[in-house]
Design an enzyme around this catalytic site. Structure first.
Site, PDB file in Angstrom:
ATOM      1  N   CYS A  34       0.831  -1.215   0.000  1.00 15.13           N
ATOM      2  CA  CYS A  34       0.000   0.000   0.000  1.00 15.13           C
ATOM      3  C   CYS A  34       0.860   1.257   0.000  1.00 15.13           C
ATOM      4  CB  CYS A  34      -0.922  -0.015   1.221  1.00 15.13           C
ATOM      5  SG  CYS A  34      -1.828   1.520   1.477  1.00 15.13           S
ATOM      6  N   CYS A  37      -0.200   3.984   2.512  1.00 18.21           N
ATOM      7  CA  CYS A  37       0.153   3.563   3.872  1.00 18.21           C
ATOM      8  C   CYS A  37       1.569   4.000   4.210  1.00 18.21           C
ATOM      9  CB  CYS A  37       0.047   2.051   4.020  1.00 18.21           C
ATOM     10  SG  CYS A  37      -1.620   1.384   3.797  1.00 18.21           S
TER      11      CYS A  37
END
Length: 298
Positions: A34, A37
């Protein structure tokens, strides 16, 4: 439920649910693949570290390794960030993508929830010491007050009430540059606290103060011409510098009664600064405010 899921649930109970009985636990759902993230991680880790003493704990949950937990929280996209207290999600912080936004959310939550923290314990511990310092200031014992506030500052640095006390004690000792240095060293969020405004007002008053050994001359000018506002303002300043707060307030109130607009409202501005320096919760200020209101709305 598989053994893997059972282990994940047990770990979640241990790392999140149990600590959340007293702490605010921030649960960050993420994954190695991700991109967003990775951008959020340094921000959330820094803020949670900064707020650790306030009772905030960060727990990161890898959704690839904890699919059952992610499903229980109905995580549909990542990063997803929840605040958990007493075993229940109390806020979705997923939209907070900057340090300022995240701190704003946390400040709001911490003001509403009975979160246990080292900071609260420390504040309870030092409250009587702060009260002692304030009592010494009120009594004019500025050297002793400074000693008390300096000792508290070693226990709890960057506290608004303590820094305000230090600065006002230094003002009382005529160490105005040192008082300003105390305030200048504070973090931005602490410097915005109302207690610091009080210290700034005290410094401003002291900067403008001109102690006068003999006020009889300016008193005679005011007696001869009650509308000599320049003389009355000078008299009020001299009275403040000499520590005669009541008489100074009386002269400023009289100026406002006679001509509230004189010199762009200088008398009212000076009176409000005096209120701020004294402390807006002080009973003396409340009494003077009532007098001011009677003049303004008569």
């Amino acid at each position: 439920m598989s053994d893997t899921d059972k282990a994940a649930v047990e770990a979640f109970r241990r790392d999140v649910v149990d600590p959340s009985r007293t702490q605010l636990v921030i649960v960050d759902f993420w994954a190695e693949w991700c991109g967003p993230c990775k951008q959020l991680t340094p921000i959330i880790e820094k803020v949670c570290a900064d707020y650790a003493a306030k009772g905030v704990k960060l727990v990161k949950v890898n959704v690839d390794e904890n699919k059952f937990i992610a499903a229980q929280f109905r995580v549909q996209s990542i990063p997803t960030v929840y605040a958990v207290f007493q075993g229940q999600p109390v806020a979705d912080l997923s939209q907070a993508r900057t340090e300022g936004q995240l701190k704003q959310y946390l400040d709001q939550l911490l003001s509403q929830l009975p979160v246990a923290s080292e900071e609260k314990d420390q504040l309870e511990e030092i409250a009587p010491l702060i009260a002692m310092g304030e009592e010494l200031l009120t009594g004019g014992e500025h050297e002793r007050a400074l000693s008390v506030f300096d000792q508290i500052a070693q226990m709890l640095p960057d506290n608004a009430e303590v820094a305000s006390g230090q600065a006002r004690a230094l003002v009382g000792l005529a160490r105005l540059d040192d008082a300003e240095a105390v305030l200048a060293a504070l973090p931005d969020d602490i410097a915005k606290d109302h207690a610091i405004d009080r210290a700034r007002a005290a410094i401003a008053l002291a900067r403008d103060a001109r102690p006068v050994a003999d006020l009889s001359g300016v008193e005679a000018r005011v007696a001869a011409n009650p509308d000599d506002h320049e003389a009355r303002f000078e008299l009020a300043g001299g009275l403040m510098a000499n520590g005669e707060r009541d008489r100074a307030a009386e002269e400023l109130l009289e100026m406002i009664r006679r001509d509230r607009e004189w010199n762009d409202g200088a008398a009212r501005a000076q009176l409000l600064t005096l209120f701020e320096a004294t402390g807006l919760e002080d009973p003396w200020v409340a009494a003077q405010r009532r007098k001011l209101s009677q003049i303004l709305f008569a």
